[in-house]
Design a protein around this motif. Structure first.
Motif, PDB file in Angstrom:
ATOM      1  N   ASP A 375       0.857  -1.190   0.000  1.00  0.00           N
ATOM      2  CA  ASP A 375       0.000   0.000   0.000  1.00  0.00           C
ATOM      3  C   ASP A 375       0.897   1.246   0.000  1.00  0.00           C
ATOM      4  OD1 ASP A 375      -1.905  -1.942   0.477  1.00  0.00           O
ATOM      5  OD2 ASP A 375      -2.861  -0.872   2.131  1.00  0.00           O
ATOM      6  N   HIS A 376       0.438   2.309  -0.654  1.00  0.00           N
ATOM      7  CA  HIS A 376       1.145   3.590  -0.591  1.00  0.00           C
ATOM      8  C   HIS A 376       0.159   4.704  -0.250  1.00  0.00           C
ATOM      9  CE1 HIS A 376       4.880   1.931  -2.137  1.00  0.00           C
ATOM     10  NE2 HIS A 376       4.200   1.339  -3.110  1.00  0.00           N
ATOM     11  N   PRO A 377       0.380   5.382   0.852  1.00  0.00           N
ATOM     12  CA  PRO A 377      -0.494   6.513   1.213  1.00  0.00           C
ATOM     13  C   PRO A 377      -0.039   7.785   0.491  1.00  0.00           C
ATOM     14  CG  PRO A 377       1.023   6.022   3.025  1.00  0.00           C
ATOM     15  CD  PRO A 377       1.342   5.053   1.919  1.00  0.00           C
ATOM     16  N   CYS A 427       4.479   9.748  -1.356  1.00  0.00           N
ATOM     17  CA  CYS A 427       4.020   8.661  -0.487  1.00  0.00           C
ATOM     18  C   CYS A 427       4.371   9.035   0.943  1.00  0.00           C
ATOM     19  CB  CYS A 427       4.710   7.347  -0.856  1.00  0.00           C
ATOM     20  SG  CYS A 427       4.235   6.012   0.281  1.00  0.00           S
ATOM     21  N   ILE A 429       4.590   6.979   3.447  1.00  0.00           N
ATOM     22  CA  ILE A 429       5.534   6.067   4.095  1.00  0.00           C
ATOM     23  C   ILE A 429       6.857   6.780   3.862  1.00  0.00           C
ATOM     24  CG2 ILE A 429       6.698   3.813   3.920  1.00  0.00           C
ATOM     25  CD1 ILE A 429       3.956   2.594   3.345  1.00  0.00           C
ATOM     26  N   HIS A 432       9.686   5.693   1.756  1.00  0.00           N
ATOM     27  CA  HIS A 432       9.434   5.688   0.304  1.00  0.00           C
ATOM     28  C   HIS A 432       9.620   7.082  -0.279  1.00  0.00           C
ATOM     29  CE1 HIS A 432       6.751   1.848   0.777  1.00  0.00           C
ATOM     30  NE2 HIS A 432       8.021   1.640   1.090  1.00  0.00           N
ATOM     31  N   MET A 437       9.777   8.397  -4.009  1.00  0.00           N
ATOM     32  CA  MET A 437       8.354   8.424  -4.396  1.00  0.00           C
ATOM     33  C   MET A 437       7.743   9.790  -4.042  1.00  0.00           C
ATOM     34  SD  MET A 437       5.495   5.482  -3.707  1.00  0.00           S
ATOM     35  CE  MET A 437       5.947   4.206  -4.871  1.00  0.00           C
TER      36      MET A 437
HETATM   37 CU    CU Z   1       4.938   4.098  -0.262  1.00  0.00          CU
END
Ligand code: CU
Ligand code: C2O
Ligand code: CU
Length: 444
Positions: A375-377, A427, A429, A432, A437
């Protein structure tokens, strides 16, 4: 604007600092520095704003100017980001491209527009490449904007607490260890789950009383499925501001960076109830196997005395606003490359490249497609957004982070009405983000 510590629990890591009230628009001093003290009950070398974890509560109202004399007493470059605020990204405002070297000071000034929604926001460092580590070491603090929502009589009567959910790893010598390459790939998670730096703190609720919990996921990478045993959450606000009407939920998934504001009624038999983090599989492979973590106890809700008259949970909150049909649609594809590259539309973050240019005065739909295994927020600075479902129905909840589950996509609608300048989306996270990202958004 004011700064205060009074809403934190006695007994948590932050309570040793003196209470301080400041007048509106007064300059606040924030010193990012190494500190030594109890985190999760363990004597720890951590990093905190003014030495505190979480940092001091900053409170403002629409129209105020947040003015912070920021000092960097860390051994490395840092800066400050006001997560979720609708303010200018230029100059000494919410500018993620500023860098404050060791030993230097910078005066941050973020004027809030007179129409700024009330809500629970937070501040944290944002230097590309170091964000995850600096946040993981303890740098984060709550930032509240008060307004219309706070004036609803039942909400005003509720007892308010801020819950900063933050995980830590603390070695036996009290040091927070560096994350390994593998941990950064997955997004580093700590095994000690704290609320405001305390392990399993207690919150008391009066029988018939009402609690207002402002829950912030201030962890670098960890997701929380937040629940209070036998107490449904009456959600009155999401990331970016109030909901038009209360939404009831048994539990709520908070991806990193996300917040909820929830009322809790003291209508159960008196006793102790657990505050829980329920299992959620975000697709990270911990220790070689896909880990669905077990249910974990974050704290307890304890009944105290009875209040004379029960305070009802309000149903109607504020008038609903939804964004008009978009002028333009854009697609963002999230992928995980080999060797720790985390990409948006096939590209890794480049400080010298504008990835997305939007025109002021327009509304856009962004379709974010996650082709990865985790998952990527997805988070956007400056402008909050609304979620549009597959049938085209727009959700009036204002958000600034949306979890995009692996192998799926989400459509968000976002307006660019004011604030020209450059900012970022990424993202949340934070490992990331640090590994690429992230993209640059220019608004003009
Ligand atoms: Cu991510
Ligand atoms: Cu909470 Cu760009 O971050
Ligand atoms: Cu942000």
């Amino acid at each position: 604007m004011s700064i205060s510590r009074r809403r934190f629990l006695a007994g948590c890591a932050t309570s040793t600092l003196a209470l301080r009230q400041a007048q509106a628009d007064e300059e606040i001093l924030l010193d990012a520095r190494p500190a030594f003290g109890a985190i999760a009950g363990i004597q720890t070398q951590y990093w905190g704003y003014n030495g505190a974890m979480p940092g001091p509560v900053i409170e403002a109202r629409a129209g105020d100017t947040i003015r912070i004399r920021f000092r960097n007493s860390l051994p490395e470059t840092t800066n400050l980001h006001f997560h979720g605020l609708h303010v200018s990204p230029t100059g000494h405002g919410d500018n993620p491209f500023l860098e404050v070297p060791t030993g230097e000071e910078l005066l941050y000034e973020a004027p809030l527009p007179s129409t700024h929604p009330p809500g629970t926001f937070w501040y944290h460092p944002h230097v590309h490449g170091s964000t995850a580590r600096q946040v993981f070491r303890g740098l984060s603090g709550p930032l509240l904007v008060r307004g219309e929502l706070d004036e609803i009589p039942e909400v005003a009567q509720a007892t308010e607490h801020i819950l900063m959910l933050k995980d830590f790893t603390i070695a036996r010598n009290g040091v927070i260890p560096e994350a390994s390459f593998g941990q950064r790939m997955q997004g580093r998670e700590g095994s000690l789950l704290t609320i405001n730096g305390a392990l399993r703190p207690q919150f008391s609720i009066a029988r018939n009383g009402l609690l207002r919990l402002r829950v912030v996921n201030a962890s670098s990478s960890r997701y929380y499925r937040f629940e209070v045993e036998d107490h449904p959450l009456a959600i009155i606000a999401t990331d970016g501001g109030p909901l038009p009407s209360t939404r009831w939920a048994e539990d709520y998934l908070l991806a990193p960076g996300q917040r909820i504001d929830a009322l809790l009624a003291g209508d159960r038999p008196p006793g102790a109830y657990r505050i829980l983090n329920l299992p959620y599989n975000r697709g990270a492979m911990m220790m070689g196997a896909t880990a669905t973590p077990p249910t974990e106890v974050l704290g307890h809700l304890i009944y105290s005395d009875t209040t004379a008259q029960a305070i009802p949970v309000p149903d109607r909150l504020v008038s609903a606003t939804t964004l008009p049909a978009p002028n333009f649609q854009r697609n963002f594809v999230l992928t995980e490359g080999m060797m720790g590259s985390f990409l948006i539309n096939g590209r890794s973050f480049d400080m010298n490249r504008i990835d997305t240019h939007v025109q002021l005065g327009t509304v856009e739909d962004w379709v974010i497609e996650n082709r990865g295994g985790m998952d990527h927020p997805f988070h956007v600075h400056v402008n909050p957004f609304q979620l549009v479902d597959s049938a085209g129905i727009i959700d009036p909840a204002w958000r600034d982070v949306i979890n995009v589950p692996r192998q799926s996509s989400r459509r968000i609608r976002i307006a660019f009405n004011d604030y020209p300048g450059m900012t970022v989306y990424h993202c949340h996270i934070l490992d990331h983000e640090d590994m690429g990202m992230m993209g640059i958004l220019e608004m003009s």
